[in-house]
Design a protein around this motif. Structure first.
Motif, PDB file in Angstrom:
ATOM      1  N   CYS A 147      24.162  52.864  39.187  1.00  0.00           N
ATOM      2  CA  CYS A 147      24.784  51.646  39.683  1.00  0.00           C
ATOM      3  C   CYS A 147      25.972  52.003  40.572  1.00  0.00           C
ATOM      4  CB  CYS A 147      25.248  50.809  38.492  1.00  0.00           C
ATOM      5  SG  CYS A 147      26.149  49.357  38.980  1.00  0.00           S
ATOM      6  N   VAL A 148      26.046  51.361  41.713  1.00  0.00           N
ATOM      7  CA  VAL A 148      27.220  51.508  42.572  1.00  0.00           C
ATOM      8  C   VAL A 148      27.746  50.108  42.846  1.00  0.00           C
ATOM      9  CG1 VAL A 148      28.093  52.248  44.808  1.00  0.00           C
ATOM     10  CG2 VAL A 148      26.331  53.596  43.672  1.00  0.00           C
ATOM     11  N   SER A 149      28.967  49.857  42.445  1.00  0.00           N
ATOM     12  CA  SER A 149      29.498  48.514  42.668  1.00  0.00           C
ATOM     13  C   SER A 149      30.984  48.586  42.952  1.00  0.00           C
ATOM     14  CB  SER A 149      29.248  47.633  41.450  1.00  0.00           C
ATOM     15  OG  SER A 149      30.143  47.986  40.425  1.00  0.00           O
ATOM     16  N   ARG A 150      31.477  47.621  43.689  1.00  0.00           N
ATOM     17  CA  ARG A 150      32.900  47.596  44.027  1.00  0.00           C
ATOM     18  C   ARG A 150      33.364  46.145  44.190  1.00  0.00           C
ATOM     19  NH1 ARG A 150      32.083  52.382  44.051  1.00  0.00           N
ATOM     20  NH2 ARG A 150      31.673  53.821  45.747  1.00  0.00           N
ATOM     21  N   SER A 151      34.678  46.000  44.084  1.00  0.00           N
ATOM     22  CA  SER A 151      35.276  44.730  44.474  1.00  0.00           C
ATOM     23  C   SER A 151      35.661  44.831  45.941  1.00  0.00           C
ATOM     24  CB  SER A 151      36.526  44.460  43.659  1.00  0.00           C
ATOM     25  OG  SER A 151      36.166  44.178  42.334  1.00  0.00           O
ATOM     26  N   PHE A 152      35.549  43.750  46.657  1.00  0.00           N
ATOM     27  CA  PHE A 152      35.942  43.758  48.058  1.00  0.00           C
ATOM     28  C   PHE A 152      37.456  43.661  48.162  1.00  0.00           C
ATOM     29  CE2 PHE A 152      31.893  41.163  48.075  1.00  0.00           C
ATOM     30  CZ  PHE A 152      31.090  42.273  48.220  1.00  0.00           C
ATOM     31  N   PRO A 153      38.013  44.191  49.258  1.00  0.00           N
ATOM     32  CA  PRO A 153      39.462  44.053  49.452  1.00  0.00           C
ATOM     33  C   PRO A 153      39.874  42.580  49.514  1.00  0.00           C
ATOM     34  CG  PRO A 153      38.499  45.582  51.052  1.00  0.00           C
ATOM     35  CD  PRO A 153      37.364  44.966  50.308  1.00  0.00           C
ATOM     36  N   VAL A 208      20.335  43.831  42.895  1.00  0.00           N
ATOM     37  CA  VAL A 208      21.625  43.576  43.525  1.00  0.00           C
ATOM     38  C   VAL A 208      22.342  42.526  42.699  1.00  0.00           C
ATOM     39  CG1 VAL A 208      22.764  42.523  45.528  1.00  0.00           C
ATOM     40  CG2 VAL A 208      20.918  44.159  45.870  1.00  0.00           C
ATOM     41  N   PHE A 209      23.619  42.745  42.409  1.00  0.00           N
ATOM     42  CA  PHE A 209      24.364  41.654  41.796  1.00  0.00           C
ATOM     43  C   PHE A 209      25.550  41.264  42.655  1.00  0.00           C
ATOM     44  CE2 PHE A 209      27.662  44.319  40.024  1.00  0.00           C
ATOM     45  CZ  PHE A 209      27.018  45.509  39.733  1.00  0.00           C
ATOM     46  N   LEU A 210      25.964  40.052  42.454  1.00  0.00           N
ATOM     47  CA  LEU A 210      26.891  39.419  43.364  1.00  0.00           C
ATOM     48  C   LEU A 210      27.751  38.481  42.528  1.00  0.00           C
ATOM     49  CD1 LEU A 210      27.117  39.364  46.468  1.00  0.00           C
ATOM     50  CD2 LEU A 210      25.551  37.444  46.478  1.00  0.00           C
ATOM     51  N   GLY A 211      29.055  38.472  42.792  1.00  0.00           N
ATOM     52  CA  GLY A 211      29.888  37.580  42.004  1.00  0.00           C
ATOM     53  C   GLY A 211      31.082  37.070  42.777  1.00  0.00           C
ATOM     54  N   THR A 212      31.528  35.888  42.410  1.00  0.00           N
ATOM     55  CA  THR A 212      32.740  35.328  43.011  1.00  0.00           C
ATOM     56  C   THR A 212      33.935  35.822  42.210  1.00  0.00           C
ATOM     57  OG1 THR A 212      32.342  33.398  41.647  1.00  0.00           O
ATOM     58  CG2 THR A 212      31.646  33.265  43.949  1.00  0.00           C
ATOM     59  N   ASN A 213      35.112  35.406  42.588  1.00  0.00           N
ATOM     60  CA  ASN A 213      36.323  35.870  41.940  1.00  0.00           C
ATOM     61  C   ASN A 213      36.620  35.060  40.679  1.00  0.00           C
ATOM     62  OD1 ASN A 213      38.840  36.716  41.223  1.00  0.00           O
ATOM     63  ND2 ASN A 213      39.712  36.565  43.291  1.00  0.00           N
ATOM     64  N   PRO A 214      36.470  35.678  39.494  1.00  0.00           N
ATOM     65  CA  PRO A 214      36.638  34.915  38.257  1.00  0.00           C
ATOM     66  C   PRO A 214      38.077  34.429  38.045  1.00  0.00           C
ATOM     67  CG  PRO A 214      36.342  37.249  37.783  1.00  0.00           C
ATOM     68  CD  PRO A 214      36.130  37.078  39.250  1.00  0.00           C
ATOM     69  N   PHE A 215      39.024  35.050  38.764  1.00  0.00           N
ATOM     70  CA  PHE A 215      40.417  34.628  38.597  1.00  0.00           C
ATOM     71  C   PHE A 215      40.779  33.432  39.467  1.00  0.00           C
ATOM     72  CE2 PHE A 215      40.293  39.188  37.568  1.00  0.00           C
ATOM     73  CZ  PHE A 215      40.642  39.088  36.230  1.00  0.00           C
ATOM     74  N   ASP A 231      39.948  27.813  40.915  1.00  0.00           N
ATOM     75  CA  ASP A 231      39.899  26.692  41.849  1.00  0.00           C
ATOM     76  C   ASP A 231      38.670  26.758  42.744  1.00  0.00           C
ATOM     77  OD1 ASP A 231      41.229  29.082  42.679  1.00  0.00           O
ATOM     78  OD2 ASP A 231      41.804  28.060  44.537  1.00  0.00           O
ATOM     79  N   LEU A 232      38.031  27.915  42.801  1.00  0.00           N
ATOM     80  CA  LEU A 232      36.851  28.060  43.661  1.00  0.00           C
ATOM     81  C   LEU A 232      35.581  27.987  42.833  1.00  0.00           C
ATOM     82  CD1 LEU A 232      38.078  31.078  45.826  1.00  0.00           C
ATOM     83  CD2 LEU A 232      38.040  28.660  46.491  1.00  0.00           C
ATOM     84  N   GLU A 233      34.490  27.607  43.489  1.00  0.00           N
ATOM     85  CA  GLU A 233      33.217  27.524  42.778  1.00  0.00           C
ATOM     86  C   GLU A 233      32.788  28.919  42.324  1.00  0.00           C
ATOM     87  OE1 GLU A 233      28.593  26.156  43.421  1.00  0.00           O
ATOM     88  OE2 GLU A 233      30.045  25.664  44.984  1.00  0.00           O
ATOM     89  N   GLN A 234      32.325  29.011  41.074  1.00  0.00           N
ATOM     90  CA  GLN A 234      31.937  30.301  40.508  1.00  0.00           C
ATOM     91  C   GLN A 234      30.431  30.508  40.575  1.00  0.00           C
ATOM     92  OE1 GLN A 234      34.087  32.798  39.131  1.00  0.00           O
ATOM     93  NE2 GLN A 234      35.549  31.531  40.268  1.00  0.00           N
ATOM     94  N   TYR A 235      30.054  31.752  40.863  1.00  0.00           N
ATOM     95  CA  TYR A 235      28.636  32.078  40.950  1.00  0.00           C
ATOM     96  C   TYR A 235      28.481  33.564  40.663  1.00  0.00           C
ATOM     97  CZ  TYR A 235      23.960  32.537  43.183  1.00  0.00           C
ATOM     98  OH  TYR A 235      22.641  32.782  43.463  1.00  0.00           O
ATOM     99  N   HIS A 236      27.755  33.877  39.590  1.00  0.00           N
ATOM    100  CA  HIS A 236      27.521  35.285  39.275  1.00  0.00           C
ATOM    101  C   HIS A 236      26.035  35.460  39.076  1.00  0.00           C
ATOM    102  CE1 HIS A 236      31.802  36.163  38.752  1.00  0.00           C
ATOM    103  NE2 HIS A 236      31.844  34.898  38.367  1.00  0.00           N
TER     104      HIS A 236
END
Lengths: 433, 157
Positions: free
Chosen positions: A248-254, A290-297, A300-305
């Motif tokens: 698995c290779v995964s990162r958070s975007f800047p 592939v996995f994809l996620g929004t910012n859980p913190f 106020d934004l719509e969440q999608y994981h």
């Protein structure tokens, strides 16, 4: 009875940098993730300052304005060379060993009944320290899970002189009592949370429960196995830690990303890394996910994981194939209008690269051979000239022109604070005055 | 000088090593083995032997061997010139008179190690050039020899 040893490089990346920068001994040092995103390795001094793993680089100077902290971009070429040397020494000194990760190895201490294992471990530390310049911690115990725990003690308490040996029940119990349950090898975060809720806080609390209770509460082979291992019964097979079933290779975007083209560039890079790793261990993937996620913190934004996967009819480790499949998987799960924060690529169900099972409808022998050649050239070029010298266009794709043709490409990956490749390039060897 | 020359004579049983600069092939391959042909075997076959290979034969501890480039003329009278490549073995114990690499004042330096005055509380790093003064190290506790120089490689042309 066999004993096992875990040999683990202390703050590995930092220690590698310090080999050629002895002036940084005793000072706070951090190493940043790929692309200089966030802190991935910290010296003990940096830990003491309160720098957390994962701290974004730009926040370091805000959070620690008055501190002098040595910052390095990750130099995997250097770390790879030096840890390879560490492993070579382990191989010379140990009867039977297997590498568990970049900076860790398990040793099966067979036929060493007449050897003082504590002395053996301390000597191994000394040898590695002198020959490569990297400090290691060694844990020795009758099971792998206990050895792992012992290595933790060896690392954190100077009194052990880099080697902690658990060889009787008293020592075992003492070690268990001081060990938080969530740090036990084989207890995932999920089980740890459940155990905490049940009032089990230490490895000792867990090990002292009876077998029936463990079975009734979890009904999971792995949990029972960990329980048995903590009670001194060796049951993790020797080849298991090394046999990887997924990469698995995964990162958070800047920042946050909503554009699919931009996401694709990241995914392409993760997929390329996965296929490189596959080729290195000579295995093939049959599923690319592939996995994809929004910012859980950002509540106020719509969440999608989400997670999506694509099967390969013919297992492969070709960069082009894996990349393409990863793009397909991304297209399946991508939803426009969301702010994504994290993504990753995971490849599953590896088979050995030797005898592959081909699917005859899908299989084109000539093309397969050509791809193999191409990947060989790619790996060779990147090995000789440095990581990511030659990449697939998708890995740097930034945008297309009005006709839809890809025309904009990002600059090369950022490594602003990278140390020289002291051991792998003649141009970078140390200067002697 | 107690420079160690025993290396030259103990080349028999060494393993081959991986050259660290990945631009090179793993080892020099001057293959002498001829293809087997029908007919009489060549009398030379009995004498088949691997070619000499510096990496295999001269580098005793590949995992402890590092390279450095000499800058300056502080060791010129020892025959070590600017631009030479020093082969450094970190596994060797330094002795009085060894040519060593040490880290001092934020840089690596190549000098003779002089431990004659160890009992008086100091050691010296001696240059091989009257232009330079020896470096005196008082607190021997903090000081560490980084590695021992076992060869230097010199380009002549």
């Amino acid at each position: 009875m066999n004993y096992f040893a875990v040999v683990d490089c202390d703050n590995c990346y930092v220690s590698c940098e310090r080999v050629f920068r002895p002036d940084l001994n005793g000072k706070p040092v951090v190493v940043l993730s790929n692309n200089d995103g966030c802190v991935v390795a910290r010296s003990n001094e940096a830990k003491k300052l309160g720098i957390k793993a994962g701290t974004p680089y730009f926040k370091l100077s805000q959070q620690f304005p008055d501190q002098k902290i040595a910052v390095f971009s990750s130099n995997y070429e250097l770390y790879g060379d030096l840890t390879g040397r560490v492993m070579a020494i382990i191989q010379q000194e140990a009867p039977d060993y297997f590498r568990y990760s970049t900076d860790e190895a398990f040793v099966i201490l067979r036929g060493m009944e007449n050897v003082d294992l504590k002395v053996w471990g301390e000597q191994l530390h000394k040898t590695i320290r002198q020959r490569v310049g990297i400090p290691v911690s060694i844990g020795i115990a009758p099971t792998k899970t206990l050895a792992k725990m012992a290595s933790h003690y060896a690392k954190h308490y100077a009194g052990y002189n880099h080697c902690c040996l658990i060889d009787d029940d008293e020592k075992r119990k003492k070690a268990l009592k001081l060990y938080p349950i969530d740090e036990v090898w084989g207890i995932g975060r999920r089980y740890a949370a459940r155990l905490e809720n049940l009032g089990i806080h230490t490895a000792f609390d867990f090990a002292e429960r009876n077998r029936e209770w463990i079975n009734a509460t979890f009904n999971k082979v792995v949990v029972l196995r960990t329980w048995r291992e903590l009670n001194g019964e060796d049951c993790v097979p020797n080849d298991e830690p090394a046999k990887k079933k997924s990469i698995c290779v995964s990162r958070s975007f800047p920042g946050m990303i909503n554009d699919i083209d931009q996401l694709k560039t990241y995914i392409a890079n993760y997929a390329a890394r996965c296929s490189e790793k596959l080729r290195k261990q000579n295995t093939l993937a049959s599923v690319v996910g592939v996995f994809l996620g929004t910012n859980p913190f950002r509540e106020d934004l719509e969440q999608y994981h989400t997670f999506g996967e694509v099967n390969l009819l013919t297992p492969s480790n070709s960069s082009i194939v894996i990349l393409k499949k990863a793009m397909e998987a991304l297209e399946k799960i991508y939803r426009p209008g969301l702010q994504y924060k994290r993504a990753g690529v995971i490849v599953l169900s590896m088979e050995s690269g030797g005898g592959i099972q081909t699917n005859f409808i899908d299989f084109d022998a000539e093309r397969f051979e050509k791809m193999k050649e191409l990947d060989k050239v790619l790996d060779r070029l990147n090995k000789v000239n440095g990581t990511e010298t030659v990449i697939l266009g998708a890995q740097q794709f930034m945008g297309r022109n009005s006709k839809g043709k890809a025309t904009q490409f990002a600059d090369a990956i950022k490594h602003d604070f990278k140390s020289p490749n002291y051991t792998t390039r003649w141009s970078d060897i140390i200067e002697l005055r | 000088m107690s420079l160690e020359y025993n290396l030259f004579f103990s080349v028999a049983k060494m393993k081959s090593i991986t050259i660290l600069d990945s631009g090179f092939e793993k080892e020099l391959k001057l293959q002498i083995a001829p293809e087997l042909r029908a007919g009489f075997p060549s009398p030379a076959e009995e004498y088949l032997h691997d070619s000499l290979d510096f990496n295999r034969d001269l580098i005793k501890h590949p995992e402890a061997t590092f390279y450095g480039r000499v800058c300056g003329d502080s060791m010129i009278e020892a025959g070590i010139n600017d631009g030479d490549i020093a082969v450094i073995d970190k596994s060797r114990e330094p002795h009085n008179g060894s040519i060593v690499v040490a880290f001092i004042n934020n840089e690596f330096t190549i000098k003779y190690l002089d431990t004659t005055h160890k009992d008086e509380g100091y050691i010296e790093l001696r240059p091989a050039n009257p232009k330079y003064k020896p470096i005196r190290i008082d607190q021997t506790d903090d000081f560490e020899v980084w590695g021992v120089v076992v060869y230097t490689i010199k380009p002549w042309n």
